[in-house]
Each structure stands twice: as structure tokens, then as C-alpha cells.
Scaffold this motif. Structure first.
Motif, PDB file in Angstrom:
ATOM      1  N   LYS A  62      17.234  68.477  82.467  1.00  0.00           N
ATOM      2  CA  LYS A  62      16.412  67.584  81.654  1.00  0.00           C
ATOM      3  C   LYS A  62      15.949  68.303  80.397  1.00  0.00           C
ATOM      4  O   LYS A  62      16.058  69.530  80.283  1.00  0.00           O
ATOM      5  N   THR A  63      15.396  67.548  79.467  1.00  0.00           N
ATOM      6  CA  THR A  63      14.751  68.145  78.311  1.00  0.00           C
ATOM      7  C   THR A  63      13.382  68.672  78.727  1.00  0.00           C
ATOM      8  O   THR A  63      12.898  68.403  79.832  1.00  0.00           O
ATOM      9  N   ALA A  64      12.750  69.419  77.825  1.00  0.00           N
ATOM     10  CA  ALA A  64      11.407  69.927  78.116  1.00  0.00           C
ATOM     11  C   ALA A  64      10.438  68.790  78.384  1.00  0.00           C
ATOM     12  O   ALA A  64       9.512  68.920  79.199  1.00  0.00           O
ATOM     13  N   ALA A  65      10.649  67.656  77.735  1.00  0.00           N
ATOM     14  CA  ALA A  65       9.775  66.495  77.926  1.00  0.00           C
ATOM     15  C   ALA A  65      10.104  65.718  79.189  1.00  0.00           C
ATOM     16  O   ALA A  65       9.403  64.763  79.522  1.00  0.00           O
ATOM     17  N   GLY A  66      11.175  66.099  79.890  1.00  0.00           N
ATOM     18  CA  GLY A  66      11.519  65.448  81.145  1.00  0.00           C
ATOM     19  C   GLY A  66      12.559  64.357  81.047  1.00  0.00           C
ATOM     20  O   GLY A  66      12.810  63.654  82.027  1.00  0.00           O
ATOM     21  N   ARG A  67      13.205  64.205  79.879  1.00  0.00           N
ATOM     22  CA  ARG A  67      14.236  63.174  79.751  1.00  0.00           C
ATOM     23  C   ARG A  67      15.518  63.650  80.430  1.00  0.00           C
ATOM     24  O   ARG A  67      16.023  64.733  80.126  1.00  0.00           O
ATOM     25  N   PRO A  68      16.084  62.863  81.355  1.00  0.00           N
ATOM     26  CA  PRO A  68      17.293  63.291  82.067  1.00  0.00           C
ATOM     27  C   PRO A  68      18.482  63.468  81.126  1.00  0.00           C
ATOM     28  O   PRO A  68      18.696  62.663  80.217  1.00  0.00           O
ATOM     29  N   LEU A  69      19.247  64.521  81.355  1.00  0.00           N
ATOM     30  CA  LEU A  69      20.461  64.778  80.593  1.00  0.00           C
ATOM     31  C   LEU A  69      21.707  64.635  81.462  1.00  0.00           C
ATOM     32  O   LEU A  69      22.640  63.939  81.103  1.00  0.00           O
ATOM     33  N   ILE A  70      21.731  65.317  82.601  1.00  0.00           N
ATOM     34  CA  ILE A  70      22.890  65.248  83.483  1.00  0.00           C
ATOM     35  C   ILE A  70      22.488  65.755  84.854  1.00  0.00           C
ATOM     36  O   ILE A  70      21.479  66.481  84.987  1.00  0.00           O
TER      37      ILE A  70
ATOM     38  N   ALA B 230       4.840  73.098  97.283  1.00  0.00           N
ATOM     39  CA  ALA B 230       6.000  72.453  97.903  1.00  0.00           C
ATOM     40  C   ALA B 230       6.567  71.397  96.962  1.00  0.00           C
ATOM     41  O   ALA B 230       5.814  70.621  96.365  1.00  0.00           O
ATOM     42  N   ILE B 231       7.903  71.382  96.825  1.00  0.00           N
ATOM     43  CA  ILE B 231       8.577  70.350  96.047  1.00  0.00           C
ATOM     44  C   ILE B 231       9.765  69.837  96.861  1.00  0.00           C
ATOM     45  O   ILE B 231      10.096  70.393  97.903  1.00  0.00           O
ATOM     46  N   ASP B 232      10.418  68.798  96.370  1.00  0.00           N
ATOM     47  CA  ASP B 232      11.541  68.235  97.121  1.00  0.00           C
ATOM     48  C   ASP B 232      12.810  69.077  96.917  1.00  0.00           C
ATOM     49  O   ASP B 232      12.852  69.978  96.081  1.00  0.00           O
ATOM     50  N   ALA B 233      13.843  68.759  97.678  1.00  0.00           N
ATOM     51  CA  ALA B 233      15.041  69.607  97.770  1.00  0.00           C
ATOM     52  C   ALA B 233      16.016  69.358  96.627  1.00  0.00           C
ATOM     53  O   ALA B 233      17.176  68.969  96.832  1.00  0.00           O
ATOM     54  N   ILE B 234      15.550  69.595  95.414  1.00  0.00           N
ATOM     55  CA  ILE B 234      16.362  69.407  94.211  1.00  0.00           C
ATOM     56  C   ILE B 234      16.215  70.654  93.347  1.00  0.00           C
ATOM     57  O   ILE B 234      15.107  71.180  93.191  1.00  0.00           O
ATOM     58  N   GLY B 235      17.316  71.126  92.790  1.00  0.00           N
ATOM     59  CA  GLY B 235      17.257  72.213  91.820  1.00  0.00           C
ATOM     60  C   GLY B 235      17.153  71.623  90.424  1.00  0.00           C
ATOM     61  O   GLY B 235      17.914  70.711  90.069  1.00  0.00           O
ATOM     62  N   ARG B 236      16.223  72.097  89.633  1.00  0.00           N
ATOM     63  CA  ARG B 236      16.002  71.521  88.304  1.00  0.00           C
ATOM     64  C   ARG B 236      16.004  72.605  87.241  1.00  0.00           C
ATOM     65  O   ARG B 236      15.614  73.745  87.485  1.00  0.00           O
ATOM     66  N   GLU B 237      16.409  72.202  86.038  1.00  0.00           N
ATOM     67  CA  GLU B 237      16.276  73.071  84.877  1.00  0.00           C
ATOM     68  C   GLU B 237      15.976  72.201  83.672  1.00  0.00           C
ATOM     69  O   GLU B 237      16.623  71.173  83.458  1.00  0.00           O
ATOM     70  N   ASN B 238      14.966  72.584  82.904  1.00  0.00           N
ATOM     71  CA  ASN B 238      14.558  71.855  81.709  1.00  0.00           C
ATOM     72  C   ASN B 238      14.793  72.735  80.491  1.00  0.00           C
ATOM     73  O   ASN B 238      14.387  73.897  80.476  1.00  0.00           O
ATOM     74  N   TRP B 239      15.457  72.181  79.478  1.00  0.00           N
ATOM     75  CA  TRP B 239      15.770  72.931  78.267  1.00  0.00           C
ATOM     76  C   TRP B 239      14.871  72.484  77.123  1.00  0.00           C
ATOM     77  O   TRP B 239      14.779  71.297  76.815  1.00  0.00           O
ATOM     78  N   GLY B 240      14.236  73.455  76.488  1.00  0.00           N
ATOM     79  CA  GLY B 240      13.416  73.198  75.314  1.00  0.00           C
ATOM     80  C   GLY B 240      13.938  73.969  74.120  1.00  0.00           C
ATOM     81  O   GLY B 240      15.115  74.291  74.026  1.00  0.00           O
ATOM     82  N   ARG B 241      13.040  74.298  73.221  1.00  0.00           N
ATOM     83  CA  ARG B 241      13.405  75.043  72.014  1.00  0.00           C
ATOM     84  C   ARG B 241      13.381  76.533  72.325  1.00  0.00           C
ATOM     85  O   ARG B 241      12.334  77.131  72.498  1.00  0.00           O
TER      86      ARG B 241
ATOM     87  N   ASP C 175       4.169  72.738  76.572  1.00  0.00           N
ATOM     88  CA  ASP C 175       4.701  71.427  76.202  1.00  0.00           C
ATOM     89  C   ASP C 175       5.734  70.928  77.203  1.00  0.00           C
ATOM     90  O   ASP C 175       6.371  69.899  76.976  1.00  0.00           O
ATOM     91  N   PHE C 176       5.916  71.643  78.312  1.00  0.00           N
ATOM     92  CA  PHE C 176       6.795  71.158  79.380  1.00  0.00           C
ATOM     93  C   PHE C 176       5.987  70.210  80.284  1.00  0.00           C
ATOM     94  O   PHE C 176       4.813  69.939  80.021  1.00  0.00           O
ATOM     95  N   GLY C 177       6.596  69.719  81.351  1.00  0.00           N
ATOM     96  CA  GLY C 177       5.991  68.671  82.156  1.00  0.00           C
ATOM     97  C   GLY C 177       4.870  69.139  83.070  1.00  0.00           C
ATOM     98  O   GLY C 177       4.598  70.334  83.226  1.00  0.00           O
ATOM     99  N   LYS C 178       4.220  68.162  83.707  1.00  0.00           N
ATOM    100  CA  LYS C 178       3.094  68.463  84.605  1.00  0.00           C
ATOM    101  C   LYS C 178       3.538  69.274  85.817  1.00  0.00           C
ATOM    102  O   LYS C 178       2.803  70.153  86.280  1.00  0.00           O
ATOM    103  N   LEU C 179       4.742  68.988  86.332  1.00  0.00           N
ATOM    104  CA  LEU C 179       5.202  69.739  87.491  1.00  0.00           C
ATOM    105  C   LEU C 179       5.416  71.210  87.136  1.00  0.00           C
ATOM    106  O   LEU C 179       5.034  72.104  87.902  1.00  0.00           O
TER     107      LEU C 179
END
Length: 382
Positions: free
Chosen positions: A82-90, A192-203, A243-247
């Protein structure tokens, strides 16, 4: 070299990390005598987490350890970018890869993985507090010297001693590490979070995370940086990602400040050779990459399985076995080094139009294409 020498003297494995321990286990399965020499005086719970993708889990399955590793970690259902703001990319569906190859990606504490590997070894194979100091040929055997003054004889030598390998320095003193222009902060949050791997890209910054066992979260945060900057305190790191998300903010807030880690990111300029005769390199010692494809540990495990397979088939000629291992493993490993370096640069573009175009390009990439890239990584070398 004759079969008698390989049977008479063990193979010396320098380095007791993931690659070295897995190599010893794979050798043991094939009746190849070996010893692992690790410089640390004990295997302490250090480091943060690691992702073990399907190819890594397939190797662990061959070693009889995949179920234990999965039980000690968390099986991830998918990965999201996702983006730093949390918009899904892929996103990539790990469950679909599990359906095809038998195993999904597992997120686990690095020290727990190392402990599982070490505990599976027969007593006496792993020797701690043995810092490698050099080697020389003594007749048909190799004599290894350690910092404590000990000397041992070995039939062959495996350099599995990591990014700043002393064995590699002995073989190829011209080898050079390359700084990626990035520093990575890591930690484990009590959240604790759910069973998903996440990465957020910013500047020029990224923030990735995944769950660990016991309701904890492993996170990593690369930033564009010069090398050797001092470790920033927790408040500064949190401010960098304000400026990243609440999580992401919650994960940083739930991480004890004195447990944040920092490391500059390097890779190894690809070597044309990994061996000289009966001395061979493995894992980061042979092909260190930046962590952008999450394949560092997996490639060391693939090395271990492939090396044991080749030596098991050519016990009377270790030099030829090692050369075959390089032919099997080098193309994939070098490709990962190069692709990881490109991804790191792409992920850390400056803001404005370059970042906007990057995000648009990723969002327009067909999900099937991304899925196919991960399927290709899941295929083992043999």
C-alpha cells in the motif's frame, strides 16, 4: 581426493546461522560427517523476525522441520503493498502458493528458527565460541585455525559466515560489499494483528510488518540514509513515520524503545565463482542481497539443500560436487541480488511526480503477474 578422506575427516562449516545449521542437517541426512563452528559463545535470542517463503518451507520440510517452524510462527495468508496513506497497490495470495507448493510464507522470530535448527542437530556437531581465523592446506586436508588457538582438520570447508565472511575474504579478497543507500530499523511490538504481511511505501521510506506468535508483531522500516549514522531513539523513529497509518503508529508505540534495532543495508557485488576446489561459499557469504524480496534466509536454505544433494551424489569428488552446486544455484541467487537492488531503488523514489508515477505503475500491474513472480521464487533449484 578419495572417499577415505571424506569419511575420515568432517566437513567444516564456518558459521552457525540459518544456512550453516541447515547445511549441517542436510549433510547429516546423507551421512556426511560435519562440524559447525560458530563464533558466538551461545545462541542468544537476538534479532527480530524473518519471513520464510514457500521455497524456504519446502527445504525445511525436506529436513523434517517445517511443521515445527510453522507452529512456532504464523502462516501468512497474503501480502499487501500500500501507499503510506494506506491506498492499496497490489497483493499476493500466499494461500494459492500454498495450494500449489504445499507451504505458505511463515513469519517467525529469527532466534526461534535458529533454535529449531540447532536443536535438531545431533550433540557435538555445533561448536560455539569458535571464531574462524584462517586456513591452510595440510597434505590433502584443510587445517582451520580459530581465535582461541584451536586447530582442526577438515576434508572440505563451507563458508556460511554471513555478509562479512572471513572465508570469502580468504578466497576472494577482491569481493566488495555495496551500500544500498538505506538504513533499516526493526523491532518487535507487543501488539496482535491478523495473519497478513504488509508493506507501505512512502517518500524514501517504507514500513512493513507481519504477526509473530504470542500476539506480537515484527516490523521493519527502511529509510534513505547515509551509512553509519547513530541509532536514533524511539521518538525520532516514530516521528519519521508520523504520516503513515494508525496501525503503523500503534505498532511503533507498542515497541519498547530499547529493543529497536538498526542496520545499514548492503549487498554483495555478484561473484563469478563461489568456490576454489573443496572450499565453497553459501548464503550471504556467496550472494548477500538486500531484503527487498524477503529471500535472504530462503536462499541460504536452498543453498544448503542443493549443496548436500550435490555432495551426496559425488562424495568421491567434492570439488566437482561444489562446482555443480554453483551451476545449479548461482543463476537464481544472482537474479535475486539484482532484482532486490532494483526494487530498493524503486521503493525509495523522491516524492512528487516520481512517486505518483511509481504508485500508478504498481496499481496497474495485473495481480496475475505479481502472483507469477512469487510462484517462480517458490520453485526450488532441483
Amino acid at each position: 581426493m578419495t572417499l577415505d578422506l571424506l569419511d575420515k575427516l568432517p566437513v567444516a562449516i564456518v558459521g552457525g546461522g540459518i544456512g550453516g545449521l541447515a547445511t549441517a542437517l542436510a549433510f547429516h541426512q546423507r551421512g556426511i560427517s560435519c562440524r559447525v563452528f560458530e563464533s558466538a559463545p551461545r545462541l542468544d535470542p537476538v534479532g527480530a523476525g524473518i519471513w520464510l517463503p514457500s521455497n524456504a518451507m519446502q527445504v525445511l520440510d525436506r529436513l523434517g522441520l517445517a511443521e515445527a517452524v510453522e507452529s512456532a510462527g504464523v502462516r501468512l495468508r497474503r501480502a499487501e503493498l500500500k501507499t503510506a496513506a494506506g491506498r492499496p497497490l497490489i497483493q499476493v495470495d500466499f494461500d494459492a502458493i500454498r495450494h500449489q507448493f504445499g507451504w505458505s510464507t511463515v513469519s517467525i522470530d529469527r532466534f526461534r528458527l535458529q533454535a529449531i535448527l540447532a536443536e535438531a542437530l545431533p550433540e557435538g556437531i555445533l561448536q560455539l565460541g569458535k571464531r574462524f581465523a584462517g586456513l591452510r592446506l595440510r597434505g590433502d586436508a584443510f587445517e582451520l585455525e580459530f581465535a582461541d588457538g584451536d586447530h582442526i582438520l577438515a576434508s572440505a570447508v563451507v563458508g556460511a559466515d554471513g555478509l562479512r565472511s572471513r572465508v570469502r575474504q580468504e578466497l576472494f579478497p577482491q569481493a566488495r560489499l555495496r551500500f544500498a543507500g538505506q538504513t533499516c530499523y526493526r523491532g518487535v511490538a507487543n501488539l496482535a494483528i491478523d495473519a497478513i504481511g504488509r508493506e507501505n511505501w512512502g517518500r524514501r521510506r517504507r514500513f512493513g510488518f507481519s504477526p509473530l506468535a504470542d500476539d506480537r508483531t515484527y516490523w521493519f522500516a527502511p529509510v534513505t540514509s547515509a551509512a553509519d549514522i547513530p541509532l536514533e531513539d524511539a521518538a525520532v523513529v516514530r516521528h519519521r513515520f508520523r504520516d503513515f497509518g494508525k496501525l503503523e503508529q500503534s505498532i511503533l508505540a507498542a515497541t519498547p524503545g530499547d529493543q529497536m534495532l538498526k542496520s545499514d543495508l548492503f549487498d554483495l557485488r555478484p561473484l563469478k565463482r563461489w568456490n576454489r576446489g573443496r572450499i565453497i561459499l553459501l548464503g550471504d557469504a556467496a550472494h548477500a542481497s538486500t531484503p527487498n524480496l524477503g529471500q535472504g534466509g530462503a536462499q541460504a536454505l536452498e543453498d544448503a539443500a542443493t549443496l548436500a544433494h550435490c555432495l551426496g551424489e559425488q562424495r568421491t569428488d567434492p570439488a566437482s560436487a561444489f562446482a555443480r552446486y554453483v551451476r545449479l544455484r548461482r543463476p537464481k541467487a544472482v537474479s535475486i541480488v539484482r532484482r532486490s537492488r532494483i526494487i530498493g531503488r524503486f521503493a525509495h523514489l523522491p516524492g512528487g511526480l516520481p512517486q505518483t508515477l511509481r504508485d500508478a505503475l504498481i496499481a496497474a500491474t495485473p495481480r496475475a503477474f505479481a502472483q507469477a513472480q512469487f510462484r517462480a521464487l517458490a520453485r526450488l533449484s532441483f
